[in-house]
Design a protein around this motif. Structure first.
Motif, PDB file in Angstrom:
ATOM      1  N   THR A  30     -32.412  -6.629 -10.749  1.00 32.75           N
ATOM      2  CA  THR A  30     -30.978  -6.334 -10.694  1.00 32.75           C
ATOM      3  C   THR A  30     -30.759  -4.836 -10.549  1.00 32.75           C
ATOM      4  O   THR A  30     -31.637  -4.035 -10.857  1.00 32.75           O
ATOM      5  N   THR A  31     -29.562  -4.473 -10.072  1.00 30.44           N
ATOM      6  CA  THR A  31     -29.157  -3.077 -10.100  1.00 30.44           C
ATOM      7  C   THR A  31     -28.382  -2.885 -11.375  1.00 30.44           C
ATOM      8  O   THR A  31     -27.541  -3.704 -11.730  1.00 30.44           O
ATOM      9  N   GLY A  32     -28.668  -1.831 -12.082  1.00 29.71           N
ATOM     10  CA  GLY A  32     -28.057  -1.600 -13.387  1.00 29.71           C
ATOM     11  C   GLY A  32     -26.563  -1.406 -13.353  1.00 29.71           C
ATOM     12  O   GLY A  32     -25.850  -1.831 -14.244  1.00 29.71           O
ATOM     13  N   LEU A  33     -26.032  -0.758 -12.324  1.00 22.93           N
ATOM     14  CA  LEU A  33     -24.624  -0.416 -12.300  1.00 22.93           C
ATOM     15  C   LEU A  33     -23.747  -1.577 -11.847  1.00 22.93           C
ATOM     16  O   LEU A  33     -22.745  -1.886 -12.474  1.00 22.93           O
ATOM     17  N   THR A  34     -24.094  -2.230 -10.771  1.00 27.01           N
ATOM     18  CA  THR A  34     -23.227  -3.267 -10.215  1.00 27.01           C
ATOM     19  C   THR A  34     -23.671  -4.676 -10.594  1.00 27.01           C
ATOM     20  O   THR A  34     -23.003  -5.634 -10.292  1.00 27.01           O
ATOM     21  N   SER A  41     -34.339   1.761  -4.098  1.00 24.68           N
ATOM     22  CA  SER A  41     -34.162   2.696  -5.212  1.00 24.68           C
ATOM     23  C   SER A  41     -32.971   2.257  -6.074  1.00 24.68           C
ATOM     24  O   SER A  41     -31.942   1.827  -5.550  1.00 24.68           O
ATOM     25  N   GLY A  42     -33.133   2.333  -7.376  1.00 20.50           N
ATOM     26  CA  GLY A  42     -32.062   1.979  -8.302  1.00 20.50           C
ATOM     27  C   GLY A  42     -32.116   0.554  -8.801  1.00 20.50           C
ATOM     28  O   GLY A  42     -31.323   0.157  -9.647  1.00 20.50           O
ATOM     29  N   VAL A  43     -33.047  -0.243  -8.284  1.00 20.79           N
ATOM     30  CA  VAL A  43     -33.174  -1.632  -8.720  1.00 20.79           C
ATOM     31  C   VAL A  43     -34.163  -1.680  -9.873  1.00 20.79           C
ATOM     32  O   VAL A  43     -35.185  -1.016  -9.872  1.00 20.79           O
ATOM     33  N   THR A  44     -33.827  -2.478 -10.871  1.00 20.48           N
ATOM     34  CA  THR A  44     -34.695  -2.639 -12.038  1.00 20.48           C
ATOM     35  C   THR A  44     -35.422  -3.941 -11.883  1.00 20.48           C
ATOM     36  O   THR A  44     -34.808  -4.976 -11.776  1.00 20.48           O
ATOM     37  N   GLN A  45     -36.480  -3.974 -11.784  1.00 22.86           N
ATOM     38  CA  GLN A  45     -37.780  -3.364 -11.717  1.00 22.86           C
ATOM     39  C   GLN A  45     -38.022  -2.838 -10.325  1.00 22.86           C
ATOM     40  O   GLN A  45     -37.520  -3.402  -9.369  1.00 22.86           O
ATOM     41  N   PRO A  46     -38.808  -1.786 -10.164  1.00 20.02           N
ATOM     42  CA  PRO A  46     -38.960  -1.177  -8.843  1.00 20.02           C
ATOM     43  C   PRO A  46     -39.808  -1.986  -7.860  1.00 20.02           C
ATOM     44  O   PRO A  46     -39.678  -1.818  -6.657  1.00 20.02           O
ATOM     45  N   SER A  47     -40.676  -2.879  -8.375  1.00 22.77           N
ATOM     46  CA  SER A  47     -41.540  -3.653  -7.478  1.00 22.77           C
ATOM     47  C   SER A  47     -41.882  -4.992  -8.132  1.00 22.77           C
ATOM     48  O   SER A  47     -41.558  -5.224  -9.297  1.00 22.77           O
ATOM     49  N   TYR A  48     -42.556  -5.859  -7.384  1.00 23.11           N
ATOM     50  CA  TYR A  48     -42.956  -7.170  -7.894  1.00 23.11           C
ATOM     51  C   TYR A  48     -44.276  -7.566  -7.253  1.00 23.11           C
ATOM     52  O   TYR A  48     -44.672  -7.016  -6.231  1.00 23.11           O
ATOM     53  N   ASN A  49     -44.972  -8.528  -7.856  1.00 22.83           N
ATOM     54  CA  ASN A  49     -46.174  -9.113  -7.265  1.00 22.83           C
ATOM     55  C   ASN A  49     -46.477 -10.416  -7.971  1.00 22.83           C
ATOM     56  O   ASN A  49     -45.972 -10.676  -9.061  1.00 22.83           O
TER      57      ASN A  49
END
Length: 153
Positions: free
Chosen positions: A36-40, A134-142
């Motif tokens: 998710t993005t923290g702000l929106t 950029s700005g998404v929580t978590q920055p990556s996945y696998n």
């Protein structure tokens, strides 16, 4: 604006989290990745799957991933997919492998074919990864996904 430690802690309690039940993620199930993005509070959600198909003396195997939310065409900075074809006829061995990696995409697939000469059990195991904007929580996945063993004759 700098948040106080108490405000930061409180924001963690308000954060929406979707927990995956590992026991429910068996072979032949589609895997998912989220952030998710923290702000929106925009949700990033994607789907991944491995597949095996055979016809005549040829096996087609693949692993794919694609974005679903915020839209099915949401591009992310990077995606990678690695797919393996395993044969199990007494001893397990990798008989095929394919890798794909691209930037600025909303979907990606690694697919290949294998000509088999004898009957055996086969399965596909896929590894996938990606980088969110950029700005998404978590920055990556696998993660890893797979099919069940299937007898091909």
């Amino acid at each position: 604006m700098i948040k106080s430690p108490d405000a930061t802690t409180e924001s963690y309690y308000d954060m929406e989290v979707s927990w995956i039940n590992p026991a429910a993620e068996g072979p032949d199930s589609k895997q998912t990745f989220t952030a998710t993005t923290g702000l929106t509070r925009s949700v990033y959600f994607g789907v991944v799957n491995s597949e095996l198909d055979h016809d005549g003396s040829e096996i087609t195997y693949k692993t794919w991933q694609r974005m679903v939310l915020p839209t099915p065409y949401t591009r992310i900075p990077s995606m990678s997919v690695l797919t393996y074809l395993w044969r199990g006829d007494g001893e397990e061995e990798i008989v095929g492998i394919e890798f794909e990696s691209e930037n600025n995409v909303y979907e990606l697939e690694a697919e290949d074919t294998y000509d088999y000469s004898s009957s055996a059990y086969y399965r596909v195991i896929g590894q996938y990864s990606g980088v969110y904007p950029s700005g998404v929580t978590q920055p990556s996945y696998n993660g890893i996904c797979s099919t069940d063993w299937e007898y091909v004759s």
